[in-house]
Design an enzyme around this catalytic site. Structure first.
Site, PDB file in Angstrom:
ATOM      1  N   SER A 124      11.418 -26.150  29.035  1.00  0.00           N
ATOM      2  CA  SER A 124      11.929 -25.758  30.363  1.00  0.00           C
ATOM      3  C   SER A 124      13.456 -25.837  30.414  1.00  0.00           C
ATOM      4  O   SER A 124      14.076 -26.642  29.720  1.00  0.00           O
ATOM      5  CB  SER A 124      11.377 -26.689  31.435  1.00  0.00           C
ATOM      6  OG  SER A 124       9.985 -26.591  31.501  1.00  0.00           O
ATOM      7  N   GLU A 147      -6.334 -26.699  23.123  1.00  0.00           N
ATOM      8  CA  GLU A 147      -6.893 -27.384  24.284  1.00  0.00           C
ATOM      9  C   GLU A 147      -8.415 -27.227  24.287  1.00  0.00           C
ATOM     10  O   GLU A 147      -8.929 -26.129  24.175  1.00  0.00           O
ATOM     11  CB  GLU A 147      -6.247 -26.802  25.548  1.00  0.00           C
ATOM     12  CG  GLU A 147      -6.884 -27.208  26.852  1.00  0.00           C
ATOM     13  CD  GLU A 147      -7.028 -28.711  27.046  1.00  0.00           C
ATOM     14  OE1 GLU A 147      -6.312 -29.472  26.376  1.00  0.00           O
ATOM     15  OE2 GLU A 147      -7.884 -29.124  27.835  1.00  0.00           O
ATOM     16  N   GLY A 187      11.505 -29.517  24.297  1.00  0.00           N
ATOM     17  CA  GLY A 187      12.612 -28.824  24.955  1.00  0.00           C
ATOM     18  C   GLY A 187      12.235 -27.384  25.248  1.00  0.00           C
ATOM     19  O   GLY A 187      12.654 -26.466  24.536  1.00  0.00           O
TER      20      GLY A 187
END
Lengths: 321, 397
Positions: free
Chosen positions: B131, B246, B129
């Site tokens: 955006s 990442e 949650g």
């Protein structure tokens, strides 16, 4: 798997860069435009002395060559660099490694052949029918071009498409020479892209309009981001192909070379034209170097198979596996 | 530069490959695209299979139950699972790749003990949650309000693009805990139990038809303060730690699928006839597809370069933006090639005749979302021009 420059490769890159910054200043190179000796003979010897044409003989490999040739492209070094490099690997033309020869390409296309540096090449190599042929340029009837697209790559045309030749390589050797020359042409194109991007970026930081540097406008900075991206992706393709040619990859060398040529040709043409656009009116002047990158990009894309040609080869591979 | 895998990496690949062969026969058929309960069961079962074999949380540190694999092993894992057509991470995406890694770095021991095993075993599905309707590219302007009330926050607001919210157990969520400070400094990162009263979930119909995306309306939802991860008002920094996990592997499975899509399209083009002959005889089509294929191969090289950088430095840096910019643009172009090839057959999402045309139309529609999701093309260009080229920054308020 480690697809990153080794310390030795980074040192080689820095060494070539610093040599070229001192020996191949673009202002000096551009001053030779429209003379009979665009290739500076002393500069050519210095390249040879630096080992640019003899990297493989000196125990290095195509990865080292790709790194070095990108730097040559950044400096827009004039001359048939890739052809001279592969000629040097051949016994018949081995003295090219010492700078004793300037070896160009004979690439017939349709009804004619355009030969680069007709006033200065000592030899020509011709890739045809799976062999490498040596042609003496003196035996060709060449018609000089009075207005060259790229004054740093003067050309002459000939309709003499069946000159006398000696076969200097066949089979695997011929294939390797063709692949090496194509890859190194792509590597030079990546250098041209990178230099065009650097020049336009520097200009966008300094040039002000509407009271701000033009590089602060998204319309301009996004063009530069695209130039950077296309260059970086093309560089990855060139390095991957160099690995394949060196046997440091399990990918098909011929295929990866075509991929590299597509990406590098397209990147150089894009960065060349976009670099001019970023410079605005100044980009269209003779004085600013932006135009020289685009012109060299056109020459490189038209050398050893355009990106269109190699894209067709890549497409054909989709059905073969 | 060397693209060959080491003996250890090859051993890892072969071991994984034979394990996949031994288990894939027992995997039931994939449920229908919109059978959410069925898909949850299927994704969870696969995650449990991975867990039992020691492959769960491939990139998580071993001390938190992961495999502790190197970035290159992670690449090999994604390559082999994709080539073997094994189930993809599916609904466990947020838990394994976003929430879990964030918890590992930022959560208390109690929070880790409570949540990490459930993610690894596939017991708990997480959603994200972040955006909001008013906070897209400018995420930090989010306004979902959390007001402290004793040991709870009372949260009201609206979230959007929440994948799998209707089947998730937990939500990693950003809420505004202070409205009187600059926007980045008044955000907190909280875990919301999806069974809490006051959560209204409505599926979001996208241009693809029904998808996994939802809108979430929060009306005085009570979230214990003990479910906050990191300090109050330090949530922006906590959210950014996910990025540091990442390793350049984010699009590996995707890319391999896209390579296959190129081969399928070429084959399709040899079967589709035009008034002038077979479509593949069109040199323009071959060149367009050849260019996209070349670029895909180049991006495969770039992927391995980014992974090598991550191995050396621990970070991918802005190379990730370069990749995303180029790859998503490529997907758009490939989609356009497919539609040109299909011509009037592109008017149908069902296969037409004997040919597998529907997936190409579906893929083209999906491509339209790719230059928007996870940082639009325009945001990526800002990142590249500012961080890599040093151009003046966009105004930030």
């Amino acid at each position: 798997m480690d697809f990153w420059l080794t310390d030795d490769q980074a040192d080689l890159q820095a060494g070539i860069r610093s040599f070229l910054d001192g020996r191949y200043d673009l202002e000096v190179t551009a001053a030779r435009e429209e003379t009979d000796a665009v290739i500076d003979p002393a500069g050519w010897s210095d390249l040879a002395e630096m080992g640019v044409f003899s990297l493989v003989r000196d125990g290095l490999d195509l990865r080292a060559a790709a790194i070095a040739f990108e730097e040559l492209g950044r400096s827009l070094v004039p001359g048939p660099l890739a052809a001279t490099f592969v000629a040097a690997s051949c016994d018949a033309l081995a003295s090219a490694a010492d700078g004793a020869r300037i070896v160009g390409l004979f690439e017939p296309q349709g009804e004619l052949a355009m030969v680069e540096h007709p006033m200065q090449v000592t030899d020509l190599v011709w890739f045809a029918d799976g062999e490498v042929r040596h042609v003496d340029p003196a035996t060709l009837s060449l018609t000089p071009v009075t207005r060259d697209l790229d004054p740093l790559s003067p050309v002459a045309s000939t309709t003499d498409l069946a000159p006398a030749f000696d076969v200097i390589a066949t089979g695997d050797d011929a294939r390797r020479m063709h692949s090496d020359a194509t890859l190194l042409t792509a590597a030079v194109a990546v250098g041209v892209s990178a230099a065009a991007t650097d020049l336009a970026t520097a200009y966008a930081k300094e040039r002000e309009q509407f009271g701000r540097p033009i590089g602060s406008f998204q319309a301009v900075k996004h063009l530069l981001a695209e130039m950077f991206t296309k260059t970086d992706v093309a560089r990855a393709a060139v390095h991957a192909a160099a690995c394949a040619l060196d046997g440091a990859s399990n990918e098909d060398p011929t295929h990866t070379v075509s991929v590299a040529k597509v990406m590098a040709g397209d990147a150089a043409l894009f960065c060349g034209k976009t670099g001019i656009q970023v410079h605005g009116g100044m980009g269209f002047t003779w004085e600013v170097h932006a135009q020289r990158y685009w012109k060299r990009a056109v020459v490189l894309d038209a050398t050893l198979g355009s990106s269109d040609h190699h894209a067709e080869l890549v497409a054909a591979s989709l059905l073969s596996s | 530069m060397d693209l060959r895998y080491t003996d250890e990496e090859q051993d890892f690949r072969h071991e994984l490959r034979s394990w996949l062969q031994s288990v894939l026969g027992d995997v039931p058929p994939e449920p229908e695209r919109h059978d959410w309960a069925g898909r949850r069961g299927w994704d969870s079962a696969w995650q449990r299979t991975l867990f039992d074999a020691g492959y769960a949380g491939i990139n998580w540190p071993a001390e938190f139950g992961g495999r502790g694999a190197t970035p290159t092993e992670h690449l090999i894992f994604l390559e082999e699972t994709e080539r073997a057509k094994a189930p993809y991470v599916g609904m466990n995406f947020v838990g394994l790749l976003h929430a879990g890694p964030t918890l590992i770095v930022e959560a208390t021991d109690e929070q880790k003990d409570h949540h990490l095993p459930g993610i690894l075993k596939g017991d708990h599905v997480w959603c994200q949650g972040f955006s909001e309707p008013g906070a897209g590219s400018d995420l930090a302007s989010l306004s979902c309000r959390a007001i402290r009330d004793g040991d709870d926050y009372i949260v009201s607001g609206q979230k959007i693009w929440t994948s799998f919210a209707h089947v998730a157990d937990y939500c990693e969520m950003l809420v505004r805990t202070d409205t009187n400070v600059p926007k980045h400094k008044g955000i907190s990162w909280v875990i919301m139990d999806m069974l809490t009263p006051g959560i209204d979930i409505r599926p979001l119909r996208t241009m693809e038809g029904s998808t996994e995306f939802c809108e979430m309306f929060l009306d005085e939802v009570r979230i214990p303060v003990s479910s906050r991860v990191g300090d109050e008002n330090d949530g922006w920094r906590v959210a950014m730690t996910t990025l540091s996990f990442e390793r350049g592997t984010a699009f590996v499975s995707e890319m391999l699928q896209t390579m296959e899509l190129c081969r399928d399209l070429a084959t399709l083009a040899t079967k589709i006839t035009r008034s002038s002959g077979v479509a593949w005889e069109d040199a323009g089509l071959r060149r367009d597809l050849g260019r996209v294929t070349a670029e895909l191969d180049a991006l495969w090289a770039l992927t391995r370069r980014n992974i090598s950088e991550a191995t050396r430095t621990g970070l991918v840096g802005a190379g990730g933006s370069v990749f995303k910019l180029a790859y998503t643009d490529l997907r758009q172009r490939l989609g356009e090639i497919a539609l040109h090839l299909l011509d009037r057959a592109s008017l149908s999402l069902d296969d037409i005749g004997e040919l597998p045309t529907g997936e190409h139309v579906q893929g083209r529609i999906h491509g339209l979302s790719m230059t928007i999701a996870a940082g639009t093309t325009q945001v990526q260009k800002n990142i590249i021009s500012e961080r890599l080229l040093g151009l003046p920054k966009e105004p930030r308020v």
